[in-house]
Design an enzyme around this catalytic site. Structure first.
Site, short mmCIF file in Angstrom:
data_model
loop_
_atom_site.label_atom_id
_atom_site.label_comp_id
_atom_site.label_asym_id
_atom_site.label_seq_id
_atom_site.Cartn_x
_atom_site.Cartn_y
_atom_site.Cartn_z
N GLU A 254 0.89 -1.17 0.00
CA GLU A 254 0.00 0.00 0.00
C GLU A 254 0.91 1.20 0.00
OE1 GLU A 254 -1.64 3.17 0.43
OE2 GLU A 254 -1.63 2.68 2.57
N CYS A 288 -2.70 8.44 3.78
CA CYS A 288 -2.62 8.02 2.38
C CYS A 288 -3.91 8.32 1.64
CB CYS A 288 -2.28 6.55 2.29
SG CYS A 288 -3.42 5.47 3.18
#
Length: 484
Positions: A254, A288
């Protein structure tokens, strides 16, 4: 245990024992840099390899433990996290800089994740019996644990990201070596300390704190590590993928995003501004899923910018533990310097400054910055590269089609949001935004713990995290044939 006070001698946890290391590091409070939060042992490669061997030796026993035992372990961890969310939230706020409200909520979510995967341990990985094309043959498809799993986690969510990796790994019978980011070693240790008392066999869970160059690289290189899950920068993720894939390890990445929030002319502008502020600036933009690109239809562009500027003026930036603070400090000195450098880059490239972007002084010395807003062009670097700080830019779009094109014009693909009252546009956006997650009339930052999390393009690689889909990474599929 770490509560609100300074804790010394935070150690490694290897093969069921707490160990010191040859060198130590210190984490400081970004709200008050004079305060040391934790002094932690820094593992060298030798200690990391010892943790890997311990996990390897523990795997046969743990992988064949009963679902009830695994469920009990995870439920015990979740229960303690929820019971201690206030003091652990205090630690998180002091070490990483999230506001206390955000920090307590993160610890609670981590507890809920462990509880969810306690249930998953009982439900199993979803095996099935299938009719064979041959008479008298029985076919079954089962899931088995992968093996030793290396988990490398970031500093921005030091409880919840480790939770959504550790919990499914243990639930499905894998053994774990956990390496948290050095910046939040106190939080990593606090989580590991809870796990260490949850009745796991020695070696099934191990903690190694230290640098990515030493401890992290040992996990990436070791042929004994069967799977690696990493959350962090795209550059580091690419390096991990190249090395781990070359030895055929399973990899899950990720690696951030450059997420867009689209605001159409028919949107409720007050709601859109609220979505933008929460998505782009809360947690100091260090998420994020932060919406650092605000793509606004021309008809409401100026009105939206004026409302957003006014809202930014009202935000309170200060010590993470201070009541009423909206945004705490950024995580460390380097992070602040990088964020301020992005402000300079935006000005140099010709982006129009709207608000903020200055270093701030408060009663305590800390890494404070006012939330920055610019009007940009799609070619500007602040509109293309992940910043991971309290800076967002507004891009003008003539209509919905251009807004969607701008949204997808990025090497990233984690999430995207849209503010609109048009069902037609909302449904079209959900289908055609090239991302892993979409939000309609909601901030891009804010996801549930029981459903998949992850992105496309440069934002991710491998199976999704969280929810039932976590089994795709933490298990391997076996097909069995038997003559009936």
């Amino acid at each position: 245990m770490i509560h609100g006070e300074l804790h010394q001698n935070v150690r490694q946890y290897i093969n069921g024992r707490w160990e010191t290391s040859a060198t130590t590091g210190v984490s400081a409070n970004p709200s008050d840099t004079s305060e040391v939060v934790a002094e932690y042992a820094r593992a060298d490669r030798r200690q990391a390899e010892a943790a890997i061997r311990a996990a390897t030796e523990a795997f046969p026993h743990w992988s064949h433990s009963t679902p009830q035992r695994r469920a009990d372990v995870l439920d015990r961890i979740g229960t303690e996290l929820l019971a201690r969310k206030d003091d652990l939230g205090m630690l998180l706020a002091r070490e990483e800089g999230k506001t206390l409200v955000e920090a307590v909520a993160e610890v609670a979510r981590a507890g809920q994740i462990f509880k969810f995967f306690a249930g998953e341990a009982l439900r199993g990985g979803g095996g099935e019996n299938v009719a064979s094309v041959r008479a008298g043959v029985q076919v079954d498809v089962t899931r088995e644990p992968v093996g030793v799993v290396g988990l490398i986690t970031p500093w921005n969510s030091p409880f919840v990201v480790p939770a959504w990796k550790i919990a499914p790994a243990l639930a499905h019978g894998n053994s774990v070596v956990f390496k948290p980011a050095e910046l939040v070693s106190g939080c990593g240790w606090a989580l590991a300390e809870i796990i260490s008392r949850a009745a796991l066999p020695a070696g099934a869970f191990n903690l190694v704190m230290g640098s990515g160059r030493e401890a992290g690289q040992a996990l990436v290189d070791s042929p004994l590590v069967d799977a690696l899950s990493f959350t962090g920068s795209m550059a580091n993720g690419e390096r991990i993928l190249q090395v781990a894939a070359a030895r055929r390890a399973k990899v899950q990445l990720e690696t951030g995003g450059k997420n867009a929030l689209v605001v159409l002319a028919d949107a409720d502008l007050d709601r859109a501004v609220d979505c933008a502020v929460q998505g782009a600036y809360f947690s100091a933009g260090q998420r994020c899923t932060a919406s650092s690109r605000l793509i606004v239809e021309s008809a409401v562009h100026d009105a939206f910018v004026a409302k957003l500027r006014q809202r930014l003026k009202t935000l309170k930036i200060g010590h993470a533990l201070e009541r009423g603070v909206d945004i705490g400090p950024v995580a460390d000195e380097d992070r602040l310097a990088q964020d301020l450098a992005w402000v300079d880059t935006a000005r140099e490239e010709g982006a129009e400054h709207v608000w903020g972007g200055e270093a701030l002084e408060r009663a305590t010395a800390g890494h404070y910055m006012s939330p920055a807003l610019f009007l940009a062009k799609p070619s500007h670097r602040i509109a293309r590269e992940e910043i991971f700080g309290p800076l967002a830019c507004v891009l003008r779009a003539d209509d919905y089609d251009e807004a969607l094109a701008l949204c997808n014009d990025t090497p990233f693909g984690l999430c995207a949001g849209i503010c609109t009252n048009s069902l037609k546009h909302a449904m079209h956006f959900r289908r055609h935004a090239v991302v892993g997650m979409t939000m309609v009339n909601l901030p891009t930052a804010g996801v549930d713990f029981h459903v998949p999390f992850g992105g496309r393009k440069g934002s991710g690689y491998g199976p999704r995290e969280q929810g039932r889909h976590a089994a795709e990474f933490y298990t391997t599929v076996k097909t069995g044939y038997m003559l009936a």
